[in-house]
Design an enzyme around this catalytic site. Structure first.
Site, PDB file in Angstrom:
ATOM      1  CE1 TYR A  53      -3.491   2.711   0.404  1.00 49.95           C
ATOM      2  CE2 TYR A  53      -2.113   3.522   2.197  1.00 49.95           C
ATOM      3  CZ  TYR A  53      -3.150   3.701   1.305  1.00 49.95           C
ATOM      4  OH  TYR A  53      -3.849   4.878   1.308  1.00 49.95           O
ATOM      5  CG  HIS A  83      -5.387  13.588  -2.368  1.00 56.75           C
ATOM      6  ND1 HIS A  83      -5.691  12.801  -3.451  1.00 56.75           N
ATOM      7  CD2 HIS A  83      -5.477  12.771  -1.276  1.00 56.75           C
ATOM      8  CE1 HIS A  83      -5.950  11.568  -3.045  1.00 56.75           C
ATOM      9  NE2 HIS A  83      -5.841  11.527  -1.743  1.00 56.75           N
ATOM     10  CG  ASN A 195      -1.123   9.535   4.877  1.00 55.12           C
ATOM     11  OD1 ASN A 195      -2.175   9.887   5.402  1.00 55.12           O
ATOM     12  ND2 ASN A 195      -0.994   8.373   4.255  1.00 55.12           N
ATOM     13  CE1 TYR A 280     -17.593  33.286  44.898  1.00 52.68           C
ATOM     14  CE2 TYR A 280     -18.469  31.906  43.122  1.00 52.68           C
ATOM     15  CZ  TYR A 280     -18.406  32.246  44.467  1.00 52.68           C
ATOM     16  OH  TYR A 280     -19.137  31.536  45.378  1.00 52.68           O
ATOM     17  NE  ARG A 283     -14.260  35.635  47.305  1.00 53.85           N
ATOM     18  CZ  ARG A 283     -15.352  34.925  47.627  1.00 53.85           C
ATOM     19  NH1 ARG A 283     -15.222  33.748  48.212  1.00 53.85           N
ATOM     20  NH2 ARG A 283     -16.548  35.381  47.362  1.00 53.85           N
ATOM     21  CG  PHE A 329      -3.586   8.555   8.829  1.00 55.45           C
ATOM     22  CD1 PHE A 329      -4.906   8.521   9.238  1.00 55.45           C
ATOM     23  CD2 PHE A 329      -3.053   7.413   8.245  1.00 55.45           C
ATOM     24  CE1 PHE A 329      -5.698   7.398   9.072  1.00 55.45           C
ATOM     25  CE2 PHE A 329      -3.833   6.281   8.059  1.00 55.45           C
ATOM     26  CZ  PHE A 329      -5.161   6.272   8.476  1.00 55.45           C
ATOM     27  CD  GLU A 414      -9.587   7.878   4.038  1.00 55.95           C
ATOM     28  OE1 GLU A 414     -10.105   9.012   3.955  1.00 55.95           O
ATOM     29  OE2 GLU A 414      -8.684   7.488   3.278  1.00 55.95           O
TER      30      GLU A 414
END
Length: 513
Positions: A53, A83, A195, A280, A283, A329, A414
């Site tokens: 792969y 991409h 990646n 507050y 404080r 990834f 995915e």
């Protein structure tokens, strides 16, 4: 300009901060043999012809399709071009540059199978200030920050756009101007460059570094507001915080106590003050700000680890001659860190806005209404408080955890993603909002102390007031307020109040790799 030596896997947080601020980078030459061995493993796999792969297969859902040796260069070029599908405004140049260095450090660990020529191309782009134009939207933070990193990589092959010394131009022209030739990607190199979590991590680190300055500045304005409201410094007593034990709380208490020490304003109401306890927002500063500090440090530790890690897939193990697929990834750690930073941003701003409101309320502060000597005729700080409230509310709306969201991608291959890119990218905008809130508090607190004249605050806080008053005079009558806020906010962003105070203030305090 300083230079930072990148030793992959061993870069401390302080160095990442320096790189974000513009430091030049050099790569430890000792890592080059390991990079070369990693590339040799890829070559050996190709020679065998077995499907692995990312090297000689398709990607994602198409991983089962084996690619012939004659098409491997085209395969890597195609993955980069296909991409590069981001949209939106470009990444800010300092963040994009940080992303490039993060990618360089990851690849240089020698587990990605890239050639030395690819490493040298990244170094050359950084050296010659060629920064890719990277659209900031399009990553879901798993299978890496694919679209943004693809846009980074297109510039390396002469496609897309880049900034050269801040001027936007075509990638081809940028490379020509820099004296570089487009890179031809070898097997696995396109995937290795795409990646990874470097886009999300760069934005998260940038947000973290901005928030560190804002956190420290909010300690200064918080102390100044305490004096303006004639608040008590008793809640900063070391013994209180030692009993609870949280390190951030103890450090914040010490810092506030130190900042206000020696104040004549404080001394003036140590006796015969009918108030028993402060609200507050005065404080509980050590408790709230201390918790924010602990949270920011936890996020910093996570991001420092991520910045030094390898988030490529598959990974090359040179000693064994193996390539193994995994899921480094997936940016879940970055998503969680970004969500924590967003929470701290909200709380720092929320506490600051409450102090602004206290100071403008004559019942609580015992100061003139809206901090103007002529209320009614003048509105004073009425609307700056509204602006602060709007900014705080906007940050709250932006702080919904990104990490709890997921949407399947790549035909359900995915099927769980981190949304780290969303979580990290919002931090810069939220930091800008917080800087505005703290800037308004600075103006209000300084104005409040003006009403106590001739009594003065501590030496540290008077130095802060003097720094402000060099550019912004006391508000006697209403005037165009926008300019005052802009000046004060710029001081906040640049950390000028921290410097003016002359006090060491707690920060992230990590970087001990």
């Amino acid at each position: 300009m300083t230079s930072t030596m990148i030793k992959p896997g061993q870069v401390p947080l302080d160095d990442w901060r320096a790189i974000y601020r513009g430091a030049r980078v050099a790569l430890d030459p000792g890592v080059r043999p390991g990079i070369a061995r990693s590339a040799e493993v890829v070559e050996a796999i190709i020679a065998k012809g077995e499907p692995v792969y990312g090297i000689n297969t398709g990607f994602g859902k198409l991983a089962s399709i084996q690619i012939g040796i004659e098409d491997l260069e085209t395969l890597q070029r195609n993955i980069v071009l296909s991409h590069a599908a981001g949209i939106g405004e470009p990444m800010p140049i300092p963040v994009a540059r940080l992303m490039m260095v993060l990618k360089l450090a990851s690849l240089a660990r020698g587990a990605s199978g890239v050639r030395l020529a690819t490493i040298d191309m990244l170094l050359a782009l950084l050296e010659r200030n060629v920064i890719p134009v990277v659209p900031a939207q399009g990553s879901v933070g798993a299978s890496g920050d694919l679209a943004p990193l693809a846009h980074m990589t297109t510039v390396m092959i002469g496609v897309g756009e880049a900034f050269v010394d801040g001027v936007r131009m075509s990638a081809a022209k940028a490379l020509e101007k820099a004296g570089l030739k487009p890179l031809t990607l070898g097997p696995k190199e396109g995937l290795a460059l795409l990646n990874g979590t470097q886009f999300s991590t760069a934005y998260a680190l940038a947000g973290l570094f901005e928030v560190e300055t804002l956190f420290q500045t909010a300690l200064v304005t918080g102390a100044l507001s305490t004096d303006a409201a004639r608040g008590s410094d008793a809640p900063f007593d070391r013994r209180i915080h030692d009993l609870r034990g949280h390190s951030g709380q103890k450090e914040v208490g010490t810092a506030l106590r130190s900042l206000i020490a020696g104040s004549a304003i404080r001394q003036s109401h140590l006796t015969d003050d009918d108030r028993v306890q402060d609200p507050y927002c005065l404080r509980c500063q050590p408790q709230v700000m201390g918790a924010c500090l602990d949270l920011l440090r936890q996020a910093a530790n996570t991001l420092e680890t991520e910045a030094n890690g390898v988030s490529d897939n598959p990974l090359v193990f040179s000693e064994e001659g193996e390539v193994v697929s995994g899921g480094n990834f997936h940016a879940e750690p970055v998503a969680f860190a970004a969500d924590m930073i967003a929470m701290a941003l909200c709380e720092i701003g929320s506490l600051s806005e409450r102090r602004i409101t206290l100071l403008t309320d004559p019942v609580l502060s015992r100061l003139p209404a809206f901090l103007t000597p002529k209320p009614g005729l003048n509105s004073g700080f009425m609307i700056p408080q509204v602006t602060a409230a709007a900014l705080v509310s906007e940050n709250k709306q932006s702080a919904f955890p990104a990490s709890v969201d997921s949407i399947p991608t790549s035909a359900n291959q995915e099927d769980h993603v981190s949304m780290a890119a969303h979580g990290a990218r919002r931090l810069m905008r939220m930091a800008d909002n917080l800087a505005g809130v703290i800037g308004i508090e600075l103006l209000a607190a300084a104005q409040g102390c003006d009403f106590h004249a001739p009594l003065a605050s501590s030496g540290a806080l008077e130095a802060v007031r003097a720094r402000l008053r060099r550019e912004v005079p006391t508000l006697s009558d209403d005037r165009y307020f926008h300019s005052d806020i802009q000046i004060a906010t710029a001081m906040v962003k640049l950390g000028e109040l921290v410097v003016a105070s002359g006090h060491p203030l707690p920060g992230l305090g990590v970087g001990c790799r």
